[in-house]
Each structure stands twice: as structure tokens, then as C-alpha cells.
Design a protein around this motif. Structure first.
Motif, PDB file in Angstrom:
ATOM      1  N   ASP A   1       0.801  -1.224   0.000  1.00 42.96           N
ATOM      2  CA  ASP A   1       0.000   0.000   0.000  1.00 42.96           C
ATOM      3  C   ASP A   1       0.835   1.276   0.000  1.00 42.96           C
ATOM      4  OD1 ASP A   1      -2.624  -1.374   0.392  1.00 42.96           O
ATOM      5  OD2 ASP A   1      -1.686  -1.981   2.270  1.00 42.96           O
ATOM      6  N   VAL A   2       1.929   1.281   0.747  1.00 43.46           N
ATOM      7  CA  VAL A   2       2.713   2.509   0.939  1.00 43.46           C
ATOM      8  C   VAL A   2       4.191   2.185   0.790  1.00 43.46           C
ATOM      9  CG1 VAL A   2       3.304   4.388   2.518  1.00 43.46           C
ATOM     10  CG2 VAL A   2       0.994   3.407   2.558  1.00 43.46           C
ATOM     11  N   PHE A   3       4.884   2.971  -0.033  1.00 45.66           N
ATOM     12  CA  PHE A   3       6.339   2.871  -0.094  1.00 45.66           C
ATOM     13  C   PHE A   3       6.937   3.987   0.740  1.00 45.66           C
ATOM     14  CE2 PHE A   3      10.516   3.981  -1.595  1.00 45.66           C
ATOM     15  CZ  PHE A   3      11.137   2.735  -1.602  1.00 45.66           C
ATOM     16  N   VAL A   4       7.881   3.643   1.620  1.00 45.21           N
ATOM     17  CA  VAL A   4       8.483   4.645   2.502  1.00 45.21           C
ATOM     18  C   VAL A   4       9.989   4.420   2.567  1.00 45.21           C
ATOM     19  CG1 VAL A   4       7.909   3.189   4.503  1.00 45.21           C
ATOM     20  CG2 VAL A   4       8.513   5.601   4.842  1.00 45.21           C
ATOM     21  N   LEU A   5      10.742   5.504   2.421  1.00 42.08           N
ATOM     22  CA  LEU A   5      12.198   5.427   2.531  1.00 42.08           C
ATOM     23  C   LEU A   5      12.736   6.785   2.989  1.00 42.08           C
ATOM     24  CD1 LEU A   5      14.786   3.787   2.137  1.00 42.08           C
ATOM     25  CD2 LEU A   5      14.840   4.565  -0.239  1.00 42.08           C
ATOM     26  N   PRO A   6      13.177   6.886   4.244  1.00 40.38           N
ATOM     27  CA  PRO A   6      13.662   8.177   4.779  1.00 40.38           C
ATOM     28  C   PRO A   6      15.159   8.385   4.572  1.00 40.38           C
ATOM     29  CG  PRO A   6      13.440   6.590   6.553  1.00 40.38           C
ATOM     30  CD  PRO A   6      13.075   5.863   5.294  1.00 40.38           C
ATOM     31  N   SER A   7      15.596   8.385   3.304  1.00 45.66           N
ATOM     32  CA  SER A   7      17.019   8.516   2.986  1.00 45.66           C
ATOM     33  C   SER A   7      17.602   9.808   3.553  1.00 45.66           C
ATOM     34  CB  SER A   7      17.230   8.503   1.473  1.00 45.66           C
ATOM     35  OG  SER A   7      16.860   7.276   0.918  1.00 45.66           O
ATOM     36  N   ARG A   8      18.876   9.729   3.909  1.00 47.09           N
ATOM     37  CA  ARG A   8      19.592  10.918   4.360  1.00 47.09           C
ATOM     38  C   ARG A   8      20.138  11.712   3.171  1.00 47.09           C
ATOM     39  NH1 ARG A   8      20.492   7.077   8.821  1.00 47.09           N
ATOM     40  NH2 ARG A   8      19.883   8.191  10.726  1.00 47.09           N
ATOM     41  N   ALA A   9      20.259  11.074   2.025  1.00 46.38           N
ATOM     42  CA  ALA A   9      20.664  11.727   0.771  1.00 46.38           C
ATOM     43  C   ALA A   9      20.277  10.803  -0.361  1.00 46.38           C
ATOM     44  CB  ALA A   9      22.168  12.000   0.752  1.00 46.38           C
TER      45      ALA A   9
ATOM     46  N   ALA B   1       8.115   2.449  -7.351  1.00 48.43           N
ATOM     47  CA  ALA B   1       6.976   2.233  -6.451  1.00 48.43           C
ATOM     48  C   ALA B   1       5.737   2.963  -6.962  1.00 48.43           C
ATOM     49  CB  ALA B   1       7.327   2.702  -5.042  1.00 48.43           C
ATOM     50  N   ALA B   2       5.932   4.167  -7.509  1.00 51.74           N
ATOM     51  CA  ALA B   2       4.797   4.913  -8.063  1.00 51.74           C
ATOM     52  C   ALA B   2       4.159   4.160  -9.219  1.00 51.74           C
ATOM     53  CB  ALA B   2       5.261   6.292  -8.521  1.00 51.74           C
ATOM     54  N   LEU B   3       4.989   3.535 -10.062  1.00 56.10           N
ATOM     55  CA  LEU B   3       4.467   2.771 -11.197  1.00 56.10           C
ATOM     56  C   LEU B   3       3.759   1.495 -10.744  1.00 56.10           C
ATOM     57  CD1 LEU B   3       7.445   3.300 -13.651  1.00 56.10           C
ATOM     58  CD2 LEU B   3       5.099   4.073 -14.005  1.00 56.10           C
ATOM     59  N   CYS B   4       3.984   1.101  -9.493  1.00 52.06           N
ATOM     60  CA  CYS B   4       3.259  -0.033  -8.903  1.00 52.06           C
ATOM     61  C   CYS B   4       1.996   0.426  -8.179  1.00 52.06           C
ATOM     62  CB  CYS B   4       4.162  -0.783  -7.919  1.00 52.06           C
ATOM     63  SG  CYS B   4       5.533  -1.656  -8.705  1.00 52.06           S
ATOM     64  N   TRP B   5       1.683   1.730  -8.286  1.00 51.17           N
ATOM     65  CA  TRP B   5       0.482   2.330  -7.699  1.00 51.17           C
ATOM     66  C   TRP B   5       0.533   2.326  -6.164  1.00 51.17           C
ATOM     67  CZ3 TRP B   5      -4.060   2.308 -11.454  1.00 51.17           C
ATOM     68  CH2 TRP B   5      -4.960   3.323 -11.130  1.00 51.17           C
ATOM     69  N   LEU B   6       1.669   2.725  -5.614  1.00 49.46           N
ATOM     70  CA  LEU B   6       1.799   2.848  -4.167  1.00 49.46           C
ATOM     71  C   LEU B   6       1.829   4.320  -3.775  1.00 49.46           C
ATOM     72  CD1 LEU B   6       4.519   0.193  -3.232  1.00 49.46           C
ATOM     73  CD2 LEU B   6       2.081  -0.127  -3.575  1.00 49.46           C
ATOM     74  N   ALA B   7       1.314   4.620  -2.593  1.00 47.00           N
ATOM     75  CA  ALA B   7       1.504   5.950  -2.016  1.00 47.00           C
ATOM     76  C   ALA B   7       2.966   6.083  -1.596  1.00 47.00           C
ATOM     77  CB  ALA B   7       0.580   6.139  -0.820  1.00 47.00           C
ATOM     78  N   LEU B   8       3.517   7.282  -1.713  1.00 46.01           N
ATOM     79  CA  LEU B   8       4.943   7.501  -1.463  1.00 46.01           C
ATOM     80  C   LEU B   8       5.164   8.373  -0.234  1.00 46.01           C
ATOM     81  CD1 LEU B   8       6.030   8.420  -5.129  1.00 46.01           C
ATOM     82  CD2 LEU B   8       5.931   6.133  -4.087  1.00 46.01           C
ATOM     83  N   ILE B   9       6.149   7.985   0.576  1.00 45.26           N
ATOM     84  CA  ILE B   9       6.618   8.844   1.668  1.00 45.26           C
ATOM     85  C   ILE B   9       8.141   8.851   1.623  1.00 45.26           C
ATOM     86  CG2 ILE B   9       6.718   9.232   4.156  1.00 45.26           C
ATOM     87  CD1 ILE B   9       4.056   7.843   4.438  1.00 45.26           C
ATOM     88  N   GLY B  10       8.715  10.038   1.518  1.00 42.13           N
ATOM     89  CA  GLY B  10      10.167  10.145   1.461  1.00 42.13           C
ATOM     90  C   GLY B  10      10.645  11.403   2.148  1.00 42.13           C
ATOM     91  N   THR B  11      11.947  11.539   2.228  1.00 47.37           N
ATOM     92  CA  THR B  11      12.547  12.705   2.856  1.00 47.37           C
ATOM     93  C   THR B  11      12.768  13.817   1.831  1.00 47.37           C
ATOM     94  OG1 THR B  11      14.552  11.367   2.710  1.00 47.37           O
ATOM     95  CG2 THR B  11      13.668  11.771   4.897  1.00 47.37           C
ATOM     96  N   ASN B  12      12.781  15.032   2.323  1.00 43.61           N
ATOM     97  CA  ASN B  12      12.916  16.208   1.468  1.00 43.61           C
ATOM     98  C   ASN B  12      14.391  16.443   1.136  1.00 43.61           C
ATOM     99  OD1 ASN B  12      12.361  18.508   0.061  1.00 43.61           O
ATOM    100  ND2 ASN B  12      11.888  19.767   1.839  1.00 43.61           N
ATOM    101  N   VAL B  13      14.964  15.492   0.402  1.00 39.97           N
ATOM    102  CA  VAL B  13      16.382  15.567   0.032  1.00 39.97           C
ATOM    103  C   VAL B  13      16.541  15.171  -1.433  1.00 39.97           C
ATOM    104  CG1 VAL B  13      17.217  15.058   2.368  1.00 39.97           C
ATOM    105  CG2 VAL B  13      16.856  13.178   0.769  1.00 39.97           C
TER     106      VAL B  13
END
Length: 376
Positions: free
Chosen positions: A273-281, A291-303
């Protein structure tokens, strides 16, 4: 036009270059532009002996540091292997790693060279605690950028943010053309499904730079608030034991599944359902587009390139790096509001299909190649 795609290691790892170059090769071959791949087998170690001479700095000044010595030996090995195995001539070479690019220009100085810089090895090493900023290793690796600027006929990179990152190390970053990664849509097959418990997924190498410790702390906060979920972690790496231990300490053992390395995670992702990755860079962050092409909601860091892919609140959520509370709040939003989650996933899919199509990459590369070799 005969084109060589010069990689570092064989394209057998998920993400980034490996998720794109073989499909680019297939498309160019179909339109009558013969394209081949070349890389250094992982078994080749310690074979090269030739002295390395750079135009913009003296690499000998940095010898004696293990990371530098390994880098230089790999360069020598690439020279040795290229001389041994390269029997054809090409109209143009497109390299995807600094070593590949510099070696090809050294051995074939009259062949036009396009060089795509996909990421920063030195920044990953700093974030992973392997080197310090300003150290000899850091100065050596960043000096390579100037050498590439002098040697390559055209430099490309994958995001505007990464082009800005290169600014202190090059004289004219305006020369650099940005071509974001693209993906073959046929690889991605979204599946209509309803999970009773929200399924979170992350796909990455398990190293400190990916921020999975932040993700686990955010998930522990979610659990304390009473929100059910399952977190699926696909990937392997040196900090897997630490992450597993942290999961135990945070009472997340029953809420997380560690899968290890998986060759084609995109075949697995559509069930979540949700792809999440809080990368530092992140120079680009190919896995977000996948993940978007798999139709998942995305959560990531502002980097880096993540922030260029996610329009906050529209096709995903952006949070500051190093902020488990903000990440927990974002996860809570998508877990508790399925309509919001669905709409974000739909917008993510629409943007990825439009902006990160492989056909767009093919068109942009054709333009670069013709500019470098117009008579072919």
C-alpha cells in the motif's frame, strides 16, 4: 551509430542503472542503433598494474588510504580488463561510472564520451560513517568530478539537485544536462487489492545512508498510538543485524519482515500500500518512481532527487530527514485515511508514467548522441 554503454559492475543489482540500461539497450537495438554493454566482472581483482595519470590532479598524493587505494586498483583493473576484452570499435561511448568513463577516454581518446554521474560515492561513505568530510578520501573522490569535466565530451546527471551538489567541484555545472531516470512500464503491473492491515514496504541497501533506523523509530511510535501495520524490508547490507536488533528493542519483531536481497522487487511491490524510505541523501531515488508505477503511495525525505519526484500532499508526502516524529505523523495520515492514500497513489502513478517513461529517456539520449556524433 554503434554505441557502447560502459558500466562499472554487471547490471544485476536492482535499482538505478541496472533497472534502466538493459531496457535502453533493447529499445535502441530495435530502432537500428546497435548498442552493447561492457562492465568489470566482480571476480577481477588486483590484475591491473599500469600507472594512473590524471590531468587535473595527482592521484599519488592520496595513496595510502584504503578506500583510495581500492579505487585506484579498480581503475587499473578496469584498464586491464578493457584491453583484454574490448575487440570492437564504437562510434560513441556512454559511461555510467567515473572509473568506466575515465578508462574509456584514456584508451579511446578519439571516441566521443558521454558520462552520466548517477550518485556521489563520497557522500554515501560519509553518511555511512566510512570517511569524514574534508578527509583525504573525500578530497580524492570529489577531485574526480573535475577530471571528468575535463575528459568527458558531455556530462549528464539524474536530477537538478545533484547538478547543484556538483557545483563546488566543477568549473561550469551549466554544461551538465539533466536526464532523470526512466523505466519500462511493461515491468510494472499494478494490482487492485485491499489489505485489511496497511502494508508498508521499503526497498534499499541496508546502510546508514538510507535512514532505516529513523523508519523503525517512526514505526515504534505508530505502534504506541495503536495503528496496525506490517513493514516489509527488501534488501540486504552491513547493518541488517543492527536493524534486526533495533526492531527487537522497539518491540517491532512481529510487525516487520526482513526479506534480504531480491532481484526483481517490482514484481512484489504491487501487493502493498505505501512505499516509505527516509534517505539521508539521494541523487535521484529510482525506487520511488518504481513504487509509483506499482500504484503505491509515497513517503520520502525532502532531500535530493526524492524532493523532485514527490509533490508534497499530491502524489506523496515529504518529511525532513532525521525526524522520526514527522515520519510517524506522515505514516499515520496514510494509514488512517485510505481515500487520501489511494488518491496519492493514483497521482504518483500518473506522474511517473508521464515524467519517468523510458521513451522520454530514449528521446533525450538520441539527441545527446547525435550532438556528439552528428555524422553517424
Amino acid at each position: 551509430m554503434r554505441i557502447l554503454q560502459a558500466l562499472f559492475f554487471p547490471p544485476e543489482q536492482p535499482g538505478g542503472v541496472s533497472s534502466m540500461i538493459p531496457y535502453i539497450q533493447e529499445r535502441f537495438n530495435k530502432i537500428g542503433w546497435p548498442m552493447e554493454l561492457f562492465s568489470l566482472p566482480k571476480r577481477v581483482r588486483g590484475k591491473g598494474q599500469e600507472e594512473i595519470v590524471f590531468e587535473t590532479f595527482d592521484p599519488k598524493a592520496f595513496e595510502g588510504h584504503p578506500i583510495v587505494d581500492k579505487y585506484l586498483q579498480t581503475y587499473k583493473d578496469y584498464v586491464w580488463w578493457t584491453k583484454l576484452r574490448m575487440t570492437k570499435r564504437f562510434d560513441l561511448i556512454h559511461a555510467h561510472h567515473p572509473i568506466a568513463g575515465l578508462v574509456m577516454k584514456q584508451l579511446y581518446p578519439d571516441t566521443p564520451l558521454a558520462m552520466t554521474i548517477h550518485s556521489s560515492y563520497e557522500r554515501e561513505l560519509i553518511l555511512n560513517g566510512k570517511i569524514e568530510e574534508g578527509s583525504p578520501e573525500h578530497r580524492f573522490l570529489t577531485s574526480i568530478y573535475r577530471e571528468l569535466e575535463v575528459k568527458a565530451d558531455k556530462i549528464l546527471t539524474v536530477s537538478d539537485s545533484f547538478r547543484q551538489y556538483l557545483k563546488p567541484y566543477m568549473e561550469d555545472v551549466d554544461r551538465i544536462k539533466v536526464i532523470p531516470n526512466g523505466f519500462d512500464e511493461k515491468r510494472f503491473k499494478p494490482i487492485s487489492h485491499e489489505n485489511e492491515v496497511v502494508q508498508l514496504i521499503t526497498v534499499c541497501r541496508l546502510v546508514p545512508a538510507k535512514g532505516l533506523d529513523i523508519l523503525l523509530h517512526a514505526c515504534a511510535d505508530l505502534k504506541r498510538k495503536g495503528h496496525p501495520f506490517v513493514l516489509h524490508i527488501i534488501g540486504d547490507g552491513p547493518i541488517r543485524p543492527e536493524l534486526e536488533q533495533l526492531a527487537l528493542q522497539l518491540d517491532l519483531y512481529d510487525d516487520i519482515i526482513f526479506y534480504g536481497y531480491m532481484l526483481h522487487p517490482e514484481e512484489f511491490m504491487p501487493f502493498f500500500d505505501v512505499f516509505v524510505l527516509p534517505s539521508r541523501a539521494e541523487a535521484f531515488g529510482s525506487v520511488f518512481a518504481e513504487a509509483a508505477l506499482c500504484w503505491l503511495a509515497l513517503i520520502g525525505t525532502n532531500v535530493g532527487g526524492i524532493a523532485e519526484q514527490i509533490d508534497d500532499g499530491v502524489n506523496g508526502l515529504l518529511v525532513p530527514p532525521e525526524d522520526p516524529a514527522a515520519l510517524s505523523e506522515a505514516l499515520e495520515k496514510v494509514i488512517t485515511d485510505p481515500v487520501f492514500r489511494y488518491n496519492m497513489a493514483r497521482h504518483a502513478w500518473n506522474k511517473a508514467k508521464k515524467v519517468y517513461s523510458l521513451q522520454r529517456v530514449i528521446s533525450q539520449l538520441k539527441q545527446v548522441y547525435v550532438e556528439l556524433k552528428p555524422e553517424s
